[in-house]
Design an enzyme around this catalytic site. Structure first.
Site, mmCIF file in Angstrom:
data_model
loop_
_atom_site.group_PDB
_atom_site.id
_atom_site.type_symbol
_atom_site.label_atom_id
_atom_site.label_comp_id
_atom_site.label_asym_id
_atom_site.label_seq_id
_atom_site.Cartn_x
_atom_site.Cartn_y
_atom_site.Cartn_z
ATOM 1 N N HIS A 51 59.152 27.862 35.489
ATOM 2 C CA HIS A 51 59.891 28.165 36.767
ATOM 3 C C HIS A 51 60.962 27.554 36.883
ATOM 4 O O HIS A 51 61.118 25.993 36.359
ATOM 5 C CB HIS A 51 59.198 28.012 38.111
ATOM 6 N N LYS A 252 55.047 36.075 47.558
ATOM 7 C CA LYS A 252 56.202 36.061 46.590
ATOM 8 C C LYS A 252 55.901 37.341 45.891
ATOM 9 O O LYS A 252 56.775 37.949 44.965
ATOM 10 C CB LYS A 252 55.902 34.943 45.364
ATOM 11 N N CYS A 403 40.083 37.541 13.142
ATOM 12 C CA CYS A 403 40.360 38.500 14.371
ATOM 13 C C CYS A 403 41.417 39.393 13.679
ATOM 14 O O CYS A 403 42.658 38.796 13.560
ATOM 15 C CB CYS A 403 40.925 37.472 15.398
#
Ligand code: FAD
Length: 487
Positions: A51, A252, A403
């Site tokens: 942020h 938010k 994977c």
């Protein structure tokens, strides 16, 4: 008995960042965590956004720490070899009421010294985000809201701290703190007594329980649940930015954004709970995400969900991020209210806590050998064919893909198991490498990962766990040979 200069309780983003910062001084640093791996709890179940602090409550410690942290990530992620991407956020307004809120939101950003927030027209926003609700009137652009790999950030803080001399004691719960003559002198843990000159409480959701151990019961913490969807990389409707709703007084709101690895993240909810272990996702919570996010991105396709998860924000009552020291409990630093922006603030909290420790008497002798660089495990799928070829020649295990969804090789898994802070569980592998995080969610690679997790350290596969005590993956044998996975 173990002895240390500084004992950090909690190996989440915050505890590990503090430990790394403290290794810049000549100190013995020990981090303990009740869990089987570093990575914390809130730290591994968040929105993964770095942020700017544009909407933090102005004038607060949270605003100060988040605003200070944001610009540090460019260098930090290069030093620690952590994936980080500059995507920016948009805050679109669709109704007159939302439109009228934009000036106040921009003014709040300005109060927080986030000066680069700009107004954009509806046309500009649609050009940036073609899948946005076409009813958009205007909005804000917050260019420095960015995305990160939250799992690797914590592992990297920890590995770099360890490489610079810090120690980690996992599967170890702090059960008491010894205070003598008004100062902390050590802690009781499930692994025995630890003598410590300074103690830092970075226990996240449980910081109130730890604070109570030194008689500081002036606040409580309750979990605020956040549920999410993760969408497949090939989902039909994507966004390029973090698309945020206009906040209301209560929340938010729910967002949609890309993850650092190209999935779409949709959520979170904000539900007040009492139970600190309620990590369930609910039909009601997930339905509320769909309703709310469709207002932003009408075409969001939640049928492309590959998994859902939930994180618990440590909600302090009374509110606010605090870093406290006390005259009657010396040599102790108490962190609380590290709630919705703590992943971002971890780096500045590391520095802030080190400074507070210095102010309360911690000796300042710089560690001239501190090395800020941590080299991660080679990311095979990000390499060119030439680089892959060279790596396979050096170590043929990189030529075996385990994977298939995320193209993670046996070489990477073996390295994760032998790192200084070793991956010992299926989830520890998943967080470091993404094996099992793709479309099949470990359906194909799970048994192979399990086998390697047992083979490398020489542990029977029956003992390998998904994560915590009791989460064994194998429940029994069939015809003496085959095993049943506990899925
Ligand atoms: C839904 C959600 C979305 C979020 N989104 C973002 C975001 O986008 N950006 C952002 O910056 N932040 C975000 N956050 C906030 C962020 O994730 C947290 O603030 C941050 O991870 C807190 O880190 P921590 O190290 O304090 O806590 P944790 O990660 O919870 O670590 C605390 C550790 O302490 C250990 N512990 C507790 N008690 C004891 C004990 N007695 N003995 C030993 N160990 C103990 C625990 O096992 C745990 O490992 C979000 C959080 C949630 C839940």
């Amino acid at each position: 008995m173990l002895q240390t200069d500084v004992l950090v309780i909690g190996a989440g983003a915050v505890g590990c960042a503090i430990a790394r910062e403290l290794t810049k001084y000549q100190l013995k640093v020990l981090v303990v965590d009740k869990n089987e791996d570093v990575g914390g709890e809130a730290s591994k179940s968040n929105s993964a956004i770095i942020h700017t602090g544009y909407d933090a409550p102005p004038g607060t410690l949270e605003s100060q720490l988040v605003v200070a942290a944001n610009p540090m990530y460019e260098l930090l992620t290069r030093q620690l070899d952590v994936p980080y991407q500059k995507v920016g956020a948009i805050l679109p307004a669709f109704t007159d009421e939302q439109f009228d809120k934009l000036p106040a939101l921009k003014a709040k950003a300005f109060q927080n010294r986030v000066y680069d927030v700009e107004y954009l027209t509806g046309e500009q926003l649609l050009a940036m985000e073609p899948n946005l609700n076409p009813e958009v009137k205007a909005g804000l652009y917050i260019p420095r809201e960015n995305i990160i790999d939250p799992f690797l950030l914590v592992v990297a803080y920890a590995e770099n701290a360890q490489q610079n001399g810090a120690h980690f004691l996992l599967n170890t719960k702090v059960t008491g703190i010894r205070v003598e003559n008004g100062r902390v002198v050590g802690a009781q843990t499930t692994a025995g007594e630890i003598q410590a000159t300074y103690i830092v409480n970075a226990a996240g959701l449980y910081c109130d329980d730890v604070a109570a151990m030194v008689g500081k019961n002036d606040y409580t913490v309750n979990p605020r649940k956040g549920q999410f969807y993760i969408l497949d990389k090939n989902t039909t409707c994507k966004v390029n930015h973090i698309v945020l709703p206009i906040p209301t007084k209560v929340t938010k709101g729910k967002l949609m954004c890309p993850t650092i690895h190209g999935n779409m993240l949709v959520g979170p909810t904000a539900e007040e709970l009492e139970d600190k272990q309620d990590y369930s996702t609910t039909a009601e919570g997930l339905a509320s995400i769909e309703t709310d996010v469709r207002r932003l991105i009408p075409g969001v396709n939640l049928r492309d969900s590959i998994t859902q998860y939930c994180g618990l924000r440590p909600n302090r009552n009374p509110e606010g991020l605090h870093v406290d020291t006390y005259d009657d409990v010396k040599n102790y630093v108490n962190l609380s209210g590290v709630r919705s922006t703590g992943l971002t603030a971890s780096v500045s909290l590391g520095k802030y806590v080190a400074q507070r420790l210095i102010e309360i008497g911690m000796p300042v002798n710089f560690n001239s050998t501190f090395n800020p660089i941590r080299k991660g495990i080679p990311r095979f799928h990000e390499m060119t064919y030439e680089e892959q070829d060279a790596l396979i020649r050096e170590n043929p295990l990189y030529g075996k893909v385990i994977c298939r969804c995320e193209t993670i090789t046996e070489g990477e898994i073996v390295e994760a198991i032998h790192r200084p802070i070793p991956a010992r569980s299926v989830d520890a592998i998943k967080r470091r490498l993404r094996a099992g995080m793709g479309r099949c969610q470990g359906g194909f690679c799970g048994p192979r990962v399990l086998e390697i997790l047992g083979r490398e350290p020489g542990v029977p596969t029956e003992e390998i766990r998904k994560n915590q005590i009791g989460s064994h993956m194998i429940t029994g044998k069939v015809r003496g040979e085959r095993v049943i996975a506990n899925v």
